[in-house]
Scaffold this motif. Structure first.
Motif, mmCIF file in Angstrom:
data_model
loop_
_atom_site.group_PDB
_atom_site.id
_atom_site.type_symbol
_atom_site.label_atom_id
_atom_site.label_comp_id
_atom_site.label_asym_id
_atom_site.label_seq_id
_atom_site.Cartn_x
_atom_site.Cartn_y
_atom_site.Cartn_z
ATOM 1 N N PRO A 102 10.742 72.446 26.770
ATOM 2 C CA PRO A 102 9.435 72.415 27.616
ATOM 3 C C PRO A 102 8.313 72.268 27.143
ATOM 4 N N ARG A 103 8.156 73.029 25.676
ATOM 5 C CA ARG A 103 6.912 72.671 25.155
ATOM 6 C C ARG A 103 6.829 71.205 24.733
ATOM 7 N N ARG A 104 7.728 70.525 24.319
ATOM 8 C CA ARG A 104 7.466 69.155 23.995
ATOM 9 C C ARG A 104 7.256 68.371 25.166
ATOM 10 N N ILE A 105 8.040 68.535 26.344
ATOM 11 C CA ILE A 105 7.885 67.816 27.561
ATOM 12 C C ILE A 105 6.471 68.225 27.880
ATOM 13 N N ARG A 106 6.026 69.108 28.085
ATOM 14 C CA ARG A 106 4.450 69.341 28.358
ATOM 15 C C ARG A 106 3.733 68.544 27.623
ATOM 16 N N ALA A 148 7.691 61.853 30.626
ATOM 17 C CA ALA A 148 6.219 61.997 30.992
ATOM 18 C C ALA A 148 5.440 60.524 31.764
ATOM 19 N N ARG A 149 6.129 59.531 31.378
ATOM 20 C CA ARG A 149 5.572 58.332 32.417
ATOM 21 C C ARG A 149 6.180 58.201 33.429
ATOM 22 N N CYS A 202 12.029 75.110 32.939
ATOM 23 C CA CYS A 202 13.162 75.553 32.209
ATOM 24 C C CYS A 202 14.301 75.309 33.254
ATOM 25 N N PHE A 203 14.710 74.101 33.232
ATOM 26 C CA PHE A 203 15.875 73.824 34.240
ATOM 27 C C PHE A 203 17.021 73.006 33.601
ATOM 28 N N ASN A 204 16.742 72.819 32.051
ATOM 29 C CA ASN A 204 17.827 72.137 31.192
ATOM 30 C C ASN A 204 17.774 72.499 29.824
ATOM 31 N N ASP A 205 18.836 73.150 29.551
ATOM 32 C CA ASP A 205 18.760 73.667 28.015
ATOM 33 C C ASP A 205 18.645 72.524 27.051
ATOM 34 N N GLY A 206 18.941 71.219 27.535
ATOM 35 C CA GLY A 206 18.610 70.439 26.533
ATOM 36 C C GLY A 206 17.409 69.947 26.381
ATOM 37 N N ALA A 262 10.127 66.157 41.368
ATOM 38 C CA ALA A 262 9.577 64.951 40.614
ATOM 39 C C ALA A 262 9.830 65.042 39.083
ATOM 40 N N LEU A 263 9.585 66.098 38.586
ATOM 41 C CA LEU A 263 10.169 66.194 37.119
ATOM 42 C C LEU A 263 11.630 66.266 36.905
#
Length: 291
Positions: free
Chosen positions: A73-77, A10-11, A66-70, A114-115
């Motif tokens: 997405p919800r927690r990254i957001r 996130a940072r 959704c580019f990495n199964d590990g 960038a992500l």
């Protein structure tokens, strides 16, 4: 993926994208247009007046996550929302949760790489190098395999395409004293050297090379050889991610491709053009330096 890595992602993402400025711009418009999403020169002029609903923008942004199964997405957001909210509070900017979410969606659509880069940086700080399986002491091949004085197994063993074989012979014929040994790095072998990409996939550079004077463990440099520098294969999304990836111990991978005259050219990533370019002849001596 633990919470610390999510916070780092996130940072790094908020550092790479001017999130606060984007939020202020979003707040000044009731709707987001195609011009907001992409540069005008990259967009069909007939599409500039098409309005995208917030739901559609959110849907497309979610797909980019959704580019990495590990990665969840919800927690990254949630981590990105928390970081942007923190930045707004620090700068004294009032922003509703809706404004924050819309800004993040816009940022993801504008700069999806960038992500992935933020994930790469976070991974590089936490991924640990391990010798899962030692390199075999002996490797068997055909009896008539060509001898290789500097090859790790004394012969040209393994699978080579045309440019890979030409590069191995260039290493073999080095007379500068820089090349101590070289090894064809086979894909998917447990003992082979790899990098973990932001997508979660593994990247096995074509060669592991011992370079006299290089300040890495065992003086190792990694090299990736591409088929050529003219076709779209070099400019694939996969290569755009790979060429910017860094091994924790051996550092950035050297990239090269062979031109029609047989000369190997150094390939480098250009951020401003968002593509790979040739940057002059590939020099053995440059492998000493850490990229």
């Amino acid at each position: 993926m633990d919470q610390q890595i999510e916070l780092l992602i996130a940072r790094e993402f908020c550092k790479a994208v001017p999130m606060v400025s984007m939020l202020l711009a979003v707040n000044s418009h009731a709707e987001l247009s195609m011009r907001d999403l992409f540069n005008a020169e990259q967009t069909d002029q007939r599409s500039l007046n098409i309005r995208m609903s917030a739901a559609r923008i959110a849907e497309q942004a979610q797909a980019q996550l959704c580019f990495n199964d590990g990665i969840d997405p919800r927690r990254i957001r949630e981590a990105i929302e928390a970081e942007l909210t923190r930045q707004c509070q620090k700068d004294g900017i009032e922003a509703s949760p809706r404004d924050v979410r819309r800004t993040i969606n816009l940022a993801i659509l504008r700069q999806p790489q960038a992500l992935k880069e933020a994930v790469r940086v976070a991974q590089s700080l936490h991924i640990r190098s391990e010798n899962i399986e030692p390199i075999p002491e002996m490797l068997f091949g055909p009896k008539d395999a060509e001898r290789a004085r500097k090859g790790a197994y004394g012969a040209f063993l393994g699978r080579f395409n045309r440019p890979e074989l030409a590069f191995a012979k260039m290493l073999e014929n080095d007379d500068t004293g820089r090349i101590k040994w070289w090894l064809r790095n086979p894909e998917n072998e447990k003992w082979a050297t790899r990098l973990i990409l932001p997508t979660g996939k593994r990247f096995f550079p074509d060669f592991v090379v011992g370079v006299a004077g290089r300040n890495t463990p065992d003086n190792i440099a990694l090299v990736e050889i591409k088929d050529d520098g003219d076709t779209g294969r070099l400019q694939s999304d996969s290569n755009a991610i790979k060429i910017r990836s860094v091994h924790r111990e051996y550092r950035k991978v050297f990239w090269s491709f062979q031109e029609q005259d047989g000369v190997f050219v150094k390939a480098v990533w250009n951020d401003s053009h968002n593509r790979i370019f040739g940057a002059g002849p590939f020099e053995i001596g440059e492998m000493v330096f850490i990229q």
